[in-house]
Design a protein around this motif. Structure first.
Motif, short mmCIF file in Angstrom:
data_model
loop_
_atom_site.label_atom_id
_atom_site.label_comp_id
_atom_site.label_asym_id
_atom_site.label_seq_id
_atom_site.Cartn_x
_atom_site.Cartn_y
_atom_site.Cartn_z
N SER A 96 0.81 -1.21 0.00
CA SER A 96 0.00 0.00 0.00
C SER A 96 0.84 1.27 0.00
N VAL A 97 0.21 2.36 -0.34
CA VAL A 97 0.78 3.68 -0.07
C VAL A 97 1.06 3.78 1.43
N ALA A 98 2.21 4.33 1.79
CA ALA A 98 2.60 4.62 3.18
C ALA A 98 3.02 3.40 3.99
N VAL A 99 3.09 2.21 3.38
CA VAL A 99 3.48 1.03 4.15
C VAL A 99 5.00 0.94 4.33
N SER A 232 -5.92 0.31 9.37
CA SER A 232 -5.95 1.40 10.35
C SER A 232 -4.55 1.98 10.56
N LEU A 233 -3.53 1.12 10.56
CA LEU A 233 -2.15 1.60 10.68
C LEU A 233 -1.73 2.34 9.42
N LEU A 234 -2.07 1.78 8.27
CA LEU A 234 -1.70 2.41 7.01
C LEU A 234 -2.29 3.82 6.89
N LYS A 235 -3.53 3.94 7.29
CA LYS A 235 -4.19 5.24 7.23
C LYS A 235 -3.50 6.24 8.15
N GLN A 236 -3.16 5.81 9.36
CA GLN A 236 -2.49 6.71 10.30
C GLN A 236 -1.11 7.10 9.79
N TRP A 237 -0.39 6.14 9.21
CA TRP A 237 0.93 6.45 8.65
C TRP A 237 0.81 7.43 7.49
#
Length: 314
Positions: A96-99, A232-237
């Protein structure tokens, strides 16, 4: 060593951090803290301990695979009476984006090029194969940037095919500042290993119904990696990264996103949340995450970007 096997996906063997770390087998750590600092992404706290625990065993595994392929190639060329070809070992890194897949790819490149058997390791991101900004606007695809239909997939396929055949190639370069492909290109001259990193590197022809050509990009890949995390982690990152960009690169007047630099912290968080829900999250759920089980190796992250589980498919 006890190795757990997933009941959901019996083809994978699951390793904890400690189990995986033992597979390093005394491979020395060739990176310094200063070198690692240059490889880290925005808001990623990757330490040398993480490199030792996760990436050194992985580099050892990949080195074994590369050597095995080289030996098989030598045998075949000898049998056929041909001169040895220079076909690189191709590794794909998806997620994903931001992973943090870009950081993972850079660390792998730094480690793999220190093995004497394959010192020339190139890293190419598929961002450069996105359609130019003007074309995305013309086709009303700007809000779908990063989705399958936003890539010049024929250009990407031709590039990978040429590199696979041992030919010289040029990879387009993407500017995150300009949010567009630029004129300069990255020359790829018969590397020992090519690392291909991007959102779409695990996708196949079934993800592009409008594109009937076979084989597809993923068919040329020798070893595939998916960097995973809970949404949820990906979104926060992503939100955290957006805030960092707002205070950093968005401040540059040349930046395509310079207008975001004027947002307050609260406004920026709401904007990033909206972008995630409408674009990145949707793309993750519909196009990226469904390709996860196609990967040979899945690295699952927990909080603080630390990899908690490794799943390897035989």
């Amino acid at each position: 060593m006890n190795v757990n096997q997933s009941t959901k996906d019996y083809a994978y063997q699951a390793f904890s951090r400690d189990q995986w770390a033992t597979l390093r087998a005394a491979v020395p750590l060739p990176l310094s803290e200063a070198e690692l600092q240059q490889l880290r992404g925005i808001n990623e706290n990757i330490s040398l301990e993480e490199v030792e625990t996760i990436y050194l065993p992985l580099s050892r595994l990949l080195n074994l695979y590369v050597n095995a392929k080289q030996r098989r190639g030598d045998v075949l060329e000898q049998f056929l009476g041909r001169k040895p070809s220079h076909s690189p070992y191709i590794i794909s890194v998806a997620g994903s984006v931001a992973v943090g897949k870009s950081t993972s790819a850079r660390i792998l490149q730094a480690l793999l090029q220190r093995w004497p058997e394959h010192p020339k390791v190139e890293l190419v991101t598929t961002d450069g194969f996105l359609m130019p900004l003007a074309e995305l606007k013309q086709k009303n695809l700007l809000s779908r940037k990063g989705f399958p239909e936003s890539y010049d997939i024929r250009m990407l396929l031709d590039f990978v095919r040429n590199v696979r055949c041992g030919e010289d190639a040029e990879a387009p370069i993407y500017s995150h500042l300009e949010y567009d492909r630029i004129k300069e290109t990255q020359p790829i001259r018969q590397p020992d290993i090519l690392i291909l990193e991007g959102l779409n590197v695990l996708q196949s022809a079934i993800d592009y119904p409008q594109f009937s050509e076979r084989p597809f990009v993923s068919d040329y890949v020798d070893f595939s990696i998916y960097v995973d995390a809970e949404e949820s982690l990906l979104k926060q990152w992503y939100v955290n990264r957006f805030q960092s960009f707002r205070k950093g690169s968005f401040q540059d007047p040349r930046s395509y996103f310079n207008h975001y630099a004027k947002l307050t912290e609260t406004e920026a968080e709401k904007t990033a949340d909206k972008i995630w829900e409408q674009i990145n999250g949707t793309n993750l759920r519909n196009n990226i995450e469904p390709t996860r089980e196609r990967a040979r190796l899945i690295l699952t992250k927990g909080k603080d970007h630390l990899i908690q589980q490794i799943r390897l498919r035989g």
